[in-house]
Design an enzyme around this catalytic site. Structure first.
Site, PDB file in Angstrom:
ATOM      1  N   ASN A  27      14.005   5.210 -15.813  1.00 48.10           N
ATOM      2  CA  ASN A  27      14.628   5.597 -14.678  1.00 48.10           C
ATOM      3  C   ASN A  27      15.740   6.713 -15.009  1.00 48.10           C
ATOM      4  O   ASN A  27      15.922   7.691 -14.859  1.00 48.10           O
ATOM      5  CB  ASN A  27      14.921   4.577 -13.721  1.00 48.10           C
ATOM      6  CG  ASN A  27      13.805   3.827 -13.333  1.00 48.10           C
ATOM      7  OD1 ASN A  27      12.710   4.120 -13.107  1.00 48.10           O
ATOM      8  ND2 ASN A  27      13.966   2.667 -13.214  1.00 48.10           N
TER       9      ASN A  27
ATOM     10  N   CYS B 292       1.090  -1.199   0.011  1.00 45.30           N
ATOM     11  CA  CYS B 292      -0.084   0.031   0.114  1.00 45.30           C
ATOM     12  C   CYS B 292       0.863   1.354   0.015  1.00 45.30           C
ATOM     13  O   CYS B 292       1.677   1.334   0.731  1.00 45.30           O
ATOM     14  CB  CYS B 292      -0.905  -0.141   1.175  1.00 45.30           C
ATOM     15  SG  CYS B 292      -1.668   1.535   1.515  1.00 45.30           S
ATOM     16  N   LYS B 293       0.677   2.012  -0.807  1.00 47.03           N
ATOM     17  CA  LYS B 293       1.513   3.363  -1.209  1.00 47.03           C
ATOM     18  C   LYS B 293       1.241   4.331   0.063  1.00 47.03           C
ATOM     19  O   LYS B 293       2.027   5.372   0.156  1.00 47.03           O
ATOM     20  CB  LYS B 293       1.395   3.857  -2.373  1.00 47.03           C
ATOM     21  CG  LYS B 293       1.867   2.962  -3.558  1.00 47.03           C
ATOM     22  CD  LYS B 293       3.472   3.365  -3.961  1.00 47.03           C
ATOM     23  CE  LYS B 293       3.673   2.740  -5.309  1.00 47.03           C
ATOM     24  NZ  LYS B 293       4.666   1.473  -5.144  1.00 47.03           N
ATOM     25  N   GLN B 294       0.189   4.124   0.551  1.00 52.83           N
ATOM     26  CA  GLN B 294      -0.166   5.151   1.905  1.00 52.83           C
ATOM     27  C   GLN B 294       0.467   4.897   3.148  1.00 52.83           C
ATOM     28  O   GLN B 294       0.493   3.745   3.263  1.00 52.83           O
ATOM     29  CB  GLN B 294      -1.664   5.279   1.824  1.00 52.83           C
ATOM     30  CG  GLN B 294      -2.389   5.634   0.779  1.00 52.83           C
ATOM     31  CD  GLN B 294      -3.849   5.658   1.040  1.00 52.83           C
ATOM     32  OE1 GLN B 294      -4.483   6.419   1.447  1.00 52.83           O
ATOM     33  NE2 GLN B 294      -4.548   4.450   0.292  1.00 52.83           N
TER      34      GLN B 294
ATOM     35  N   PHE C  92      12.060   1.139  -3.226  1.00 56.04           N
ATOM     36  CA  PHE C  92      12.676  -0.015  -4.076  1.00 56.04           C
ATOM     37  C   PHE C  92      13.893  -0.733  -3.357  1.00 56.04           C
ATOM     38  O   PHE C  92      15.034  -0.316  -3.789  1.00 56.04           O
ATOM     39  CB  PHE C  92      13.031   0.887  -5.194  1.00 56.04           C
ATOM     40  CG  PHE C  92      11.763   1.595  -5.900  1.00 56.04           C
ATOM     41  CD1 PHE C  92      10.419   1.386  -5.510  1.00 56.04           C
ATOM     42  CD2 PHE C  92      11.930   2.591  -6.997  1.00 56.04           C
ATOM     43  CE1 PHE C  92       9.235   1.726  -6.251  1.00 56.04           C
ATOM     44  CE2 PHE C  92      11.125   2.983  -7.688  1.00 56.04           C
ATOM     45  CZ  PHE C  92       9.759   2.766  -7.332  1.00 56.04           C
TER      46      PHE C  92
ATOM     47  N   HIS D 276       6.387  -6.549   2.796  1.00 58.40           N
ATOM     48  CA  HIS D 276       7.403  -5.480   2.347  1.00 58.40           C
ATOM     49  C   HIS D 276       8.457  -6.250   1.650  1.00 58.40           C
ATOM     50  O   HIS D 276       8.882  -7.350   1.854  1.00 58.40           O
ATOM     51  CB  HIS D 276       8.174  -4.824   3.550  1.00 58.40           C
ATOM     52  CG  HIS D 276       9.376  -3.914   3.165  1.00 58.40           C
ATOM     53  ND1 HIS D 276       9.167  -2.927   2.418  1.00 58.40           N
ATOM     54  CD2 HIS D 276      10.479  -3.789   3.186  1.00 58.40           C
ATOM     55  CE1 HIS D 276      10.305  -2.218   2.147  1.00 58.40           C
ATOM     56  NE2 HIS D 276      11.101  -2.788   2.879  1.00 58.40           N
TER      57      HIS D 276
HETATM   58  O1  0FX Z   1       4.836  -1.696  -4.632  1.00 55.42           O
HETATM   59  P1  0FX Z   1       6.412  -1.711  -4.813  1.00 55.42           P
HETATM   60  O2  0FX Z   1       6.800  -2.918  -5.226  1.00 55.42           O
HETATM   61  O3  0FX Z   1       6.935  -1.216  -3.467  1.00 55.42           O
HETATM   62  C1  0FX Z   1       6.991   0.283  -3.230  1.00 55.42           C
HETATM   63  C2  0FX Z   1       8.265   0.245  -2.131  1.00 55.42           C
HETATM   64  O4  0FX Z   1       9.465   0.058  -2.814  1.00 55.42           O
HETATM   65  C3  0FX Z   1       7.977  -0.452  -1.061  1.00 55.42           C
HETATM   66  O5  0FX Z   1       8.840  -0.206   0.180  1.00 55.42           O
HETATM   67  C4  0FX Z   1       6.416  -0.053  -0.424  1.00 55.42           C
HETATM   68  N1  0FX Z   1       6.215  -0.758   0.788  1.00 55.42           N
HETATM   69  C5  0FX Z   1       5.377  -0.236  -1.606  1.00 55.42           C
HETATM   70  C6  0FX Z   1       3.958   0.347  -0.943  1.00 55.42           C
HETATM   71  O6  0FX Z   1       5.718   0.668  -2.720  1.00 55.42           O
HETATM   72  O7  0FX Z   1       6.516  -0.652  -6.100  1.00 55.42           O
HETATM   73  P2  0FX Z   1       6.049  -0.350  -7.402  1.00 55.42           P
HETATM   74  O8  0FX Z   1       4.808  -1.472  -7.890  1.00 55.42           O
HETATM   75  O9  0FX Z   1       5.838   0.831  -7.650  1.00 55.42           O
HETATM   76  O10 0FX Z   1       7.241  -0.749  -8.224  1.00 55.42           O
HETATM   77  C7  0FX Z   1       8.159  -2.195  -8.395  1.00 55.42           C
HETATM   78  C8  0FX Z   1       9.385  -1.869  -8.773  1.00 55.42           C
HETATM   79  O11 0FX Z   1       9.236  -1.319 -10.104  1.00 55.42           O
HETATM   80  C9  0FX Z   1      10.281  -1.045  -8.120  1.00 55.42           C
HETATM   81  O12 0FX Z   1      10.846  -1.938  -7.081  1.00 55.42           O
HETATM   82  C10 0FX Z   1      11.384  -0.435  -9.036  1.00 55.42           C
HETATM   83  C11 0FX Z   1      10.444  -0.350 -10.387  1.00 55.42           C
HETATM   84  N2  0FX Z   1      10.053   0.953 -10.610  1.00 55.42           N
HETATM   85  C12 0FX Z   1       8.774   1.546 -10.306  1.00 55.42           C
HETATM   86  C13 0FX Z   1       8.725   2.552 -10.630  1.00 55.42           C
HETATM   87  C14 0FX Z   1       7.150   3.294 -10.279  1.00 55.42           C
HETATM   88  C15 0FX Z   1      11.029   1.518 -11.099  1.00 55.42           C
HETATM   89  O13 0FX Z   1      12.076   1.126 -11.660  1.00 55.42           O
HETATM   90  N3  0FX Z   1      10.458   2.880 -11.667  1.00 55.42           N
HETATM   91  C16 0FX Z   1       9.342   3.468 -11.315  1.00 55.42           C
HETATM   92  O14 0FX Z   1       9.206   4.771 -11.758  1.00 55.42           O
END
Ligand code: 0FX
Length: 248
Positions: free
Chosen positions: A225, A79-81, A108, A97
């Site tokens: 990125n 959850c992002k919140q 990340f 996590h």
């Molecule tokens: O949901 P999530 O895998 O995790 C993130 C945080 O890392 C985590 O600590 C927190 N508990 C959670 C709520 O949010 O993130 P995601 O689905 O936005 O991104 C997954 C992966 O994708 C990330 O580890 C790296 C990559 N990514 C994501 C975005 C949005 C990128 O490389 N660039 C980006 O702009």
């Protein structure tokens, strides 16, 4: 205290789909408990939907009173919140996590583990007032290889998260799990730290090792990125790196 009314808050489709599938396969896990799924009011999950469960929009800050009143356990599954302090104090909250607490807590984790060599993995823990900080219920380490990018490392972490969820869901739902205190405070990375990494300074003097590590830590297609600014046109140029282990 028995966890009768459970809320799972997520903004991550892969974890949500896995959670729902697990509950379907193991119907007895739930017993008489009720479980609801929620996401951020702006989450793409509301549009894309998932299997055949209902997902409700919840603003954790604005609706904190409602959440406290209606649930005995709140699970954050990416959850992002940030959960408000009042919620964490009054209701049992658990976080799934994608990192190995207390190392590279926050944003990340695999990106930062590639850069600083700290252990990577997945953790299920109780939520306290600090980010990815509470007592640990279970965790799994995952290896990092010289040919990993953020994407390949993250895929391994997600598999570990799913295994942890499968192994620990029963004790979490029935409130029979045990915990241990993290070894240390560890370190915390925020989104702003990730954003800072993304602009590559073309004049920086560094080793090939550091350059390759930085670029692979920022390679996570389809996301863009790492970039540099072309001095001639002033335009942004995106960078990704391709690494391939010899298959022989
Ligand atoms: O949901 P999530 O895998 O995790 C993130 C945080 O890392 C985590 O600590 C927190 N508990 C959670 C709520 O949010 O993130 P995601 O689905 O936005 O991104 C997954 C992966 O994708 C990330 O580890 C790296 C990559 N990514 C994501 C975005 C949005 C990128 O490389 N660039 C980006 O702009």
């Amino acid at each position: 205290m028995v966890n009768e009314r459970i809320l799972v808050v997520t903004d991550n489709k892969e974890i949500l789909d896995f959670f729902v599938k697990l509950l379907k396969e193991k119907k007895d896990l739930l017993g008489k408990r009720t479980i609801r799924f929620a996401c951020h009011p702006n989450s793409a999950l509301l549009k894309s939907g998932t299997q055949d469960i209902e997902i409700i929009p919840v603003d954790m800050k604005k609706q904190v009173g409602e959440v406290i009143k209606n649930y005995d356990l709140v699970i954050s599954a990416h959850c992002k919140q940030i959960f408000p302090a009042e919620l964490v104090e009054k209701v049992k909250c658990i976080n799934i996590h994608p990192g190995f607490n207390p190392y590279n807590r926050g944003w990340f984790p695999q990106v930062f583990s590639i850069l600083n060599g700290l252990t990577l993995g997945a953790t299920i823990h109780e939520i306290d007032e600090a980010i990815d900080h509470g007592n640990i219920i279970a965790q799994k380490e995952v290896p990092l290889y010289a040919w990993d990018t953020s994407l390949t490392a993250y895929q391994r972490v997600q598999e570990a998260e799913k295994e942890l969820l499968k192994e620990n869901l029963h004790s979490i739902l029935s409130n029979t799990y045990t915990t241990f205190v993290p070894k240390a405070e560890g370190n915390l990375n925020l989104k702003v730290d990730f954003d800072k990494l993304c602009e590559i300074d073309m004049n920086e003097q560094t080793s090939f090792q550091e350059t390759i590590d930085k670029l692979r830590a920022l390679t996570h297609p389809p996301y863009k990125n790492a970039y540099f600014i072309d001095p001639k046109s002033g335009e942004k140029v995106w960078i990704q790196i391709n690494l391939e282990k010899d298959s022989q």
